[in-house]
Design a protein around this motif. Sequence first.
Motif, PDB file in Angstrom:
ATOM      1  N   GLU A 193      -6.198   5.903   2.556  1.00  0.00           N
ATOM      2  CA  GLU A 193      -5.829   4.697   1.818  1.00  0.00           C
ATOM      3  C   GLU A 193      -5.901   3.466   2.711  1.00  0.00           C
ATOM      4  O   GLU A 193      -6.450   2.427   2.332  1.00  0.00           O
ATOM      5  CB  GLU A 193      -4.404   4.827   1.274  1.00  0.00           C
ATOM      6  N   SER A 194      -5.352   3.586   3.899  1.00  0.00           N
ATOM      7  CA  SER A 194      -5.326   2.458   4.820  1.00  0.00           C
ATOM      8  C   SER A 194      -6.735   2.044   5.217  1.00  0.00           C
ATOM      9  O   SER A 194      -7.068   0.856   5.258  1.00  0.00           O
ATOM     10  CB  SER A 194      -4.507   2.823   6.062  1.00  0.00           C
ATOM     11  N   ALA A 197      -2.663  -2.164  -4.339  1.00  0.00           N
ATOM     12  CA  ALA A 197      -2.748  -2.929  -3.092  1.00  0.00           C
ATOM     13  C   ALA A 197      -4.005  -3.793  -3.077  1.00  0.00           C
ATOM     14  O   ALA A 197      -3.979  -4.942  -2.627  1.00  0.00           O
ATOM     15  CB  ALA A 197      -2.737  -1.979  -1.896  1.00  0.00           C
ATOM     16  N   ILE A 198      -5.105  -3.259  -3.592  1.00  0.00           N
ATOM     17  CA  ILE A 198      -6.337  -4.050  -3.658  1.00  0.00           C
ATOM     18  C   ILE A 198      -6.195  -5.156  -4.707  1.00  0.00           C
ATOM     19  O   ILE A 198      -6.719  -6.269  -4.521  1.00  0.00           O
ATOM     20  CB  ILE A 198      -7.541  -3.133  -3.948  1.00  0.00           C
ATOM     21  N   CYS A 203     -15.792   3.323  -3.544  1.00  0.00           N
ATOM     22  CA  CYS A 203     -15.380   1.957  -3.838  1.00  0.00           C
ATOM     23  C   CYS A 203     -16.626   1.081  -3.816  1.00  0.00           C
ATOM     24  O   CYS A 203     -17.313   1.008  -2.789  1.00  0.00           O
ATOM     25  CB  CYS A 203     -14.354   1.470  -2.828  1.00  0.00           C
ATOM     26  N   ASN A 216     -10.509  -5.329   2.419  1.00  0.00           N
ATOM     27  CA  ASN A 216      -9.997  -6.605   2.907  1.00  0.00           C
ATOM     28  C   ASN A 216     -11.048  -7.331   3.746  1.00  0.00           C
ATOM     29  O   ASN A 216     -11.275  -8.534   3.599  1.00  0.00           O
ATOM     30  CB  ASN A 216      -8.729  -6.351   3.728  1.00  0.00           C
ATOM     31  N   ARG A 236      -3.277   9.738  -5.427  1.00  0.00           N
ATOM     32  CA  ARG A 236      -3.375   8.985  -4.183  1.00  0.00           C
ATOM     33  C   ARG A 236      -3.973   9.854  -3.098  1.00  0.00           C
ATOM     34  O   ARG A 236      -3.573  11.021  -2.934  1.00  0.00           O
ATOM     35  CB  ARG A 236      -2.001   8.477  -3.755  1.00  0.00           C
ATOM     36  N   LEU A 245       0.836  -1.201   0.000  1.00  0.00           N
ATOM     37  CA  LEU A 245       0.000   0.000   0.000  1.00  0.00           C
ATOM     38  C   LEU A 245       0.869   1.250   0.000  1.00  0.00           C
ATOM     39  O   LEU A 245       0.593   2.204  -0.732  1.00  0.00           O
ATOM     40  CB  LEU A 245      -0.920  -0.026   1.220  1.00  0.00           C
ATOM     41  N   LEU A 274      -3.331   2.549  -3.527  1.00  0.00           N
ATOM     42  CA  LEU A 274      -4.540   1.822  -3.144  1.00  0.00           C
ATOM     43  C   LEU A 274      -4.976   0.803  -4.191  1.00  0.00           C
ATOM     44  O   LEU A 274      -5.276  -0.354  -3.866  1.00  0.00           O
ATOM     45  CB  LEU A 274      -5.671   2.829  -2.883  1.00  0.00           C
ATOM     46  N   TYR A 310      -8.419   0.349   2.229  1.00  0.00           N
ATOM     47  CA  TYR A 310      -7.761  -0.941   1.984  1.00  0.00           C
ATOM     48  C   TYR A 310      -8.259  -2.004   2.957  1.00  0.00           C
ATOM     49  O   TYR A 310      -8.658  -3.104   2.557  1.00  0.00           O
ATOM     50  CB  TYR A 310      -6.255  -0.767   2.095  1.00  0.00           C
TER      51      TYR A 310
END
Length: 405
Positions: free
Chosen positions: A314-315, A287-288, A350, A322, A308, A279, A284, A318
Amino acid sequence: MKARLATPLLALAMIGLSVAGVGAALLVVISAVPMVAGVGGRVFPPAVSLLRTVADAARRLAGRAGVDVPRPYAPRTDARALLRESATWRDVLWGFLDPIMGTWASALALGMPLYGLYGVAVQPFVWQANARAGGANAYGVIHVTSTAAALAAIPVGLALIVLGLFLGPLLLRVRARWAGALLGPSRTAALEQRVETLVETRAGSVDAQAAELRRIERDLHDGAQARLVALGMGLGHAERLFDEDPDAARALLATARESSSKALDELRDLVRGVHPPVLADRGLADAIRALALDCLLDVEVSSDLAGRPAPPVESAVYFAVNELLANTSKHAGAALVRITLRYRNGVLSCAVVDDGGGGVDPADGTGLRGVQSRLAVFDGTITVDSPPGGPTRVHLEVPCAIRSE
């Protein structure tokens, strides 16, 4: 196109609600008069409830037109509180003004396609009967006195249908926006709700951070720390055996090397749980995609992010994705998941859509509530649409800025 074809029906429903709104608002005003004199407390709350039912229907129709209108009501039901609540009188004002301010938009959105349909399907067949009855027949500016003139009404009618279906959604959106100015929270109420939300999310954020710190402490204590302590003891024992038993010392050093490697792996896993390296390094979307590769399901990821967001956002997104993928793998019975990342008008969105059996209840279980708490820290929202039989659509939105990569 399907939404455009439904526009006349939506406009008709809005006109019907205007009529209902006038009647309900009038009933509230009439029942409020004895309330001011200190009597009539039994009639006023049902009248307010009826008006709120009509207003809620108007909010739902505004949502169909593309304008989200939150409910502004406080959790109070006694007559005196309802009489003092500003949202009650904003609803009354909407009920009286909506036919004046908004019906023209609905009438145009409904009238243009209907009048166009009349010119295409009816006008060519009625002009002769009308002429025999001695009446004048016209379609707009076209005086229909012959078959040729009647046929000329057909392209005009088609143009009106196309124009109505094109302009109708825009007209209804204008109407929905002005209605939302009254049916939504006032500025004061919105600020109060904002403060309440911030207090709740701040408390939730503090609790979540405390729980995360306890988890990190526990993982360090039970994992890497224990291995490092054992590593130190093994090295000390090997140091004492170097002169007496070199072979045993070498065996202890090999064990120590293996323990150090495992401790390093555990530390990497711990760091990955706090902020995954992929990440930080790749952003992002990638990472996904890495999450998708590790998922047991078929996962398709698409993104149009041109930059970004801030690392905390982002975290949050993410780990939210998840969690959603983990829930889908365990409970949905899905084979395919589609993840779409978009950034529009200062909002990162998202969408996670699976082809499972549906029937997801956001109140059932802690997974979705955890996602909601994680996003709420950043003013983010989560909406779930999961009818029985599927598909399940989960939509995440987080207001944020994006910096160019």
